[in-house]
Design a protein around this motif. Sequence first.
Motif, mmCIF file in Angstrom:
data_model
loop_
_atom_site.group_PDB
_atom_site.id
_atom_site.type_symbol
_atom_site.label_atom_id
_atom_site.label_comp_id
_atom_site.label_asym_id
_atom_site.label_seq_id
_atom_site.Cartn_x
_atom_site.Cartn_y
_atom_site.Cartn_z
ATOM 1 N N PRO A 281 0.283 -1.505 -0.183
ATOM 2 C CA PRO A 281 -0.340 -0.090 -0.270
ATOM 3 C C PRO A 281 0.254 0.925 -0.028
ATOM 4 C CG PRO A 281 0.035 -1.121 2.196
ATOM 5 C CD PRO A 281 0.630 -1.637 1.689
ATOM 6 N N ARG A 282 0.276 2.352 -0.708
ATOM 7 C CA ARG A 282 1.254 3.684 -0.768
ATOM 8 C C ARG A 282 1.196 4.205 0.449
ATOM 9 N NH1 ARG A 282 0.207 8.895 -4.578
ATOM 10 N NH2 ARG A 282 1.941 9.680 -3.889
ATOM 11 N N ASN A 283 -0.131 3.881 0.957
ATOM 12 C CA ASN A 283 0.215 4.677 2.556
ATOM 13 C C ASN A 283 0.603 3.999 3.651
ATOM 14 O OD1 ASN A 283 -1.778 3.723 3.322
ATOM 15 N ND2 ASN A 283 -3.310 5.015 3.702
ATOM 16 N N GLY A 284 1.534 2.666 3.945
ATOM 17 C CA GLY A 284 2.138 2.006 4.548
ATOM 18 C C GLY A 284 0.967 1.314 5.221
ATOM 19 N N HIS A 285 -0.533 1.428 4.940
ATOM 20 C CA HIS A 285 -1.710 0.650 5.275
ATOM 21 C C HIS A 285 -2.452 0.382 4.729
ATOM 22 C CE1 HIS A 285 -5.219 0.023 8.289
ATOM 23 N NE2 HIS A 285 -4.211 -0.561 9.378
ATOM 24 N N MET A 286 -2.909 -0.750 5.221
ATOM 25 C CA MET A 286 -4.580 -1.321 4.495
ATOM 26 C C MET A 286 -5.147 -2.617 5.336
ATOM 27 S SD MET A 286 -2.930 -3.903 1.887
ATOM 28 C CE MET A 286 -1.804 -5.108 1.780
ATOM 29 N N LYS A 287 -6.236 -2.867 4.993
ATOM 30 C CA LYS A 287 -7.162 -3.726 5.300
ATOM 31 C C LYS A 287 -7.220 -5.069 3.937
ATOM 32 C CE LYS A 287 -9.774 -1.084 9.168
ATOM 33 N NZ LYS A 287 -11.290 -0.409 9.570
ATOM 34 N N PHE A 288 -6.974 -5.882 4.457
ATOM 35 C CA PHE A 288 -7.932 -6.741 3.931
ATOM 36 C C PHE A 288 -8.750 -8.086 4.560
ATOM 37 C CE2 PHE A 288 -3.832 -8.797 5.184
ATOM 38 C CZ PHE A 288 -3.981 -9.883 5.218
ATOM 39 N N VAL A 289 -9.549 -8.133 3.705
ATOM 40 C CA VAL A 289 -10.406 -9.502 4.096
ATOM 41 C C VAL A 289 -9.896 -11.003 3.598
ATOM 42 C CG1 VAL A 289 -12.426 -10.921 4.211
ATOM 43 C CG2 VAL A 289 -12.232 -8.587 4.070
ATOM 44 N N VAL A 290 -9.825 -12.291 4.025
ATOM 45 C CA VAL A 290 -8.802 -13.251 3.769
ATOM 46 C C VAL A 290 -10.221 -14.078 4.087
ATOM 47 C CG1 VAL A 290 -7.514 -14.105 5.462
ATOM 48 C CG2 VAL A 290 -7.024 -15.262 3.939
ATOM 49 N N ASP A 291 -11.073 -15.233 3.733
ATOM 50 C CA ASP A 291 -11.433 -16.158 4.078
ATOM 51 C C ASP A 291 -12.391 -15.475 5.084
ATOM 52 O OD1 ASP A 291 -10.209 -17.399 2.491
ATOM 53 O OD2 ASP A 291 -9.352 -18.564 3.620
ATOM 54 N N GLY A 292 -12.902 -14.436 5.348
ATOM 55 C CA GLY A 292 -13.927 -13.720 5.670
ATOM 56 C C GLY A 292 -13.231 -13.542 7.388
ATOM 57 N N GLU A 293 -12.113 -12.543 7.083
ATOM 58 C CA GLU A 293 -11.212 -12.580 8.044
ATOM 59 C C GLU A 293 -10.910 -10.649 7.744
ATOM 60 O OE1 GLU A 293 -12.199 -14.150 11.693
ATOM 61 O OE2 GLU A 293 -13.838 -15.034 10.075
ATOM 62 N N ILE A 294 -10.869 -10.122 8.428
ATOM 63 C CA ILE A 294 -10.552 -8.874 8.931
ATOM 64 C C ILE A 294 -9.088 -8.550 8.917
ATOM 65 C CG2 ILE A 294 -10.615 -6.185 8.346
ATOM 66 C CD1 ILE A 294 -14.188 -7.536 9.147
ATOM 67 N N ILE A 295 -7.907 -8.567 8.217
ATOM 68 C CA ILE A 295 -6.570 -8.270 8.923
ATOM 69 C C ILE A 295 -5.798 -7.026 8.233
ATOM 70 C CG2 ILE A 295 -3.933 -8.799 8.737
ATOM 71 C CD1 ILE A 295 -5.654 -12.339 8.868
ATOM 72 N N GLU A 296 -5.568 -6.069 9.519
ATOM 73 C CA GLU A 296 -5.136 -4.857 8.989
ATOM 74 C C GLU A 296 -3.096 -5.501 8.845
ATOM 75 O OE1 GLU A 296 -6.217 -1.389 10.870
ATOM 76 O OE2 GLU A 296 -8.447 -2.378 11.441
ATOM 77 N N THR A 297 -2.607 -4.183 8.114
ATOM 78 C CA THR A 297 -1.261 -4.307 8.033
ATOM 79 C C THR A 297 -0.279 -3.912 6.855
ATOM 80 O OG1 THR A 297 0.503 -6.343 7.205
ATOM 81 C CG2 THR A 297 -1.518 -5.874 5.785
ATOM 82 N N GLY A 298 1.234 -3.567 6.456
ATOM 83 C CA GLY A 298 1.171 -2.858 5.571
ATOM 84 C C GLY A 298 1.994 -3.351 4.633
ATOM 85 N N GLU A 299 2.547 -4.978 4.734
ATOM 86 C CA GLU A 299 2.164 -5.593 3.209
ATOM 87 C C GLU A 299 1.847 -6.563 3.216
ATOM 88 O OE1 GLU A 299 6.472 -5.463 1.548
ATOM 89 O OE2 GLU A 299 6.583 -4.177 3.252
ATOM 90 N N LEU A 300 1.462 -7.102 2.222
ATOM 91 C CA LEU A 300 0.944 -8.354 2.277
ATOM 92 C C LEU A 300 1.755 -9.240 0.884
ATOM 93 C CD1 LEU A 300 -1.014 -11.026 2.849
ATOM 94 C CD2 LEU A 300 -1.843 -10.240 1.153
ATOM 95 N N ASP A 301 2.031 -10.894 1.375
ATOM 96 C CA ASP A 301 3.270 -11.864 0.817
ATOM 97 C C ASP A 301 2.103 -12.980 0.558
ATOM 98 O OD1 ASP A 301 5.264 -10.815 -0.493
ATOM 99 O OD2 ASP A 301 6.298 -10.352 1.824
ATOM 100 N N VAL A 302 2.556 -13.702 -0.767
ATOM 101 C CA VAL A 302 1.072 -14.557 -0.839
ATOM 102 C C VAL A 302 1.775 -15.656 -1.803
ATOM 103 C CG1 VAL A 302 -0.901 -14.823 -1.515
ATOM 104 C CG2 VAL A 302 -1.117 -13.392 -0.568
#
Length: 318
Positions: A281-302
């Motif tokens: 994320p450009r601002n260093g923060h985002m929310k995402f939903v995985v399998d219905g669960e909400i998570i807040e983080t700075g970046e994500l690796d899959v």
Amino acid sequence: MKYAFIINPIAGNGKKAEKLCKEIEAVSLDTEYDIEVRLTTGPGSATSIADRLASAAGHAGEEIRIYACGGDGTVNEVANGIYGHANAALGIIPIGSGNDFIRNFGGDRPTDYRDLMSQLLAEEEAIDVMSYSYKADGVDCRRIGLNSFNIGFDGNVAILATYFNKRTVIGGSMSYALSIFLNLIEKSGQNLQVTVDGERIFKGLLMLCTIANGRFCGGGIEGSPRAQLDDGLADVLVVHKIPRRTVLKILPRFAKGKIFEVEAARDIIEYRQGQQIHILPRNGHMKFVVDGEIIETGELDVEMKSKAIRVLVPYLQV
């Protein structure tokens, strides 16, 4: 062979869970199956229970089938508990408000998977999982997802729908419809850089980004129609930031799995299949939903793990 049912007692407002407990008790009394029932006590408990059950069975040299009884969140927790246990297979009895993952196996309704004898006799099938890492409160976290990651519009819809399901009398498809309407008013999205297998496919403002192993999200929306559970690849879809009128134009087709057939969508989407995905994320923060669960983080690796977990596919009572 051991059989364990991990039940979320508040799934389906508690009534479905109570009914399922009685049905399992009846089957246990009428058959010789080695059946155990455990109730979850809060977030994370299904993972701990599944891990302990699989470990105990493994130490005894036994195979175990562990059934996640709840919504997508319960399925995710149980899957994380049995992941890495070669003796354990995942069963799913959908009694929650969101039951998207199970739709990948052919049933149109959650009740199609409620016959317990069909579940006990189900065949096993190896599927891929999405291993992902992120930071939460400065702590490195690693888990697996089964179905999809949703960021931006569809993620915000899922977040709001979860709120309605848990804290109001609005539930099911109505909660998703209302969430879509409210998010259209707000026109929520994200500013992200999306990289697939080392290639940056998008950078900037977007409406939504989906990383999918399964086809469905949001209570039956077929947002990733080309996704397959056993091809070793994640389907990554980015929809650019677009006007509301364009959203309204493509949303019905998107929901029905027809996004690639919409001529107006060709210039506003990016689509790739890959094994490694990085979201920044450009601002260093985002929310995402995985399998219905909400998570807040700075970046994500899959990272995709090919055929890394066994799931039970019962004969459908349709």
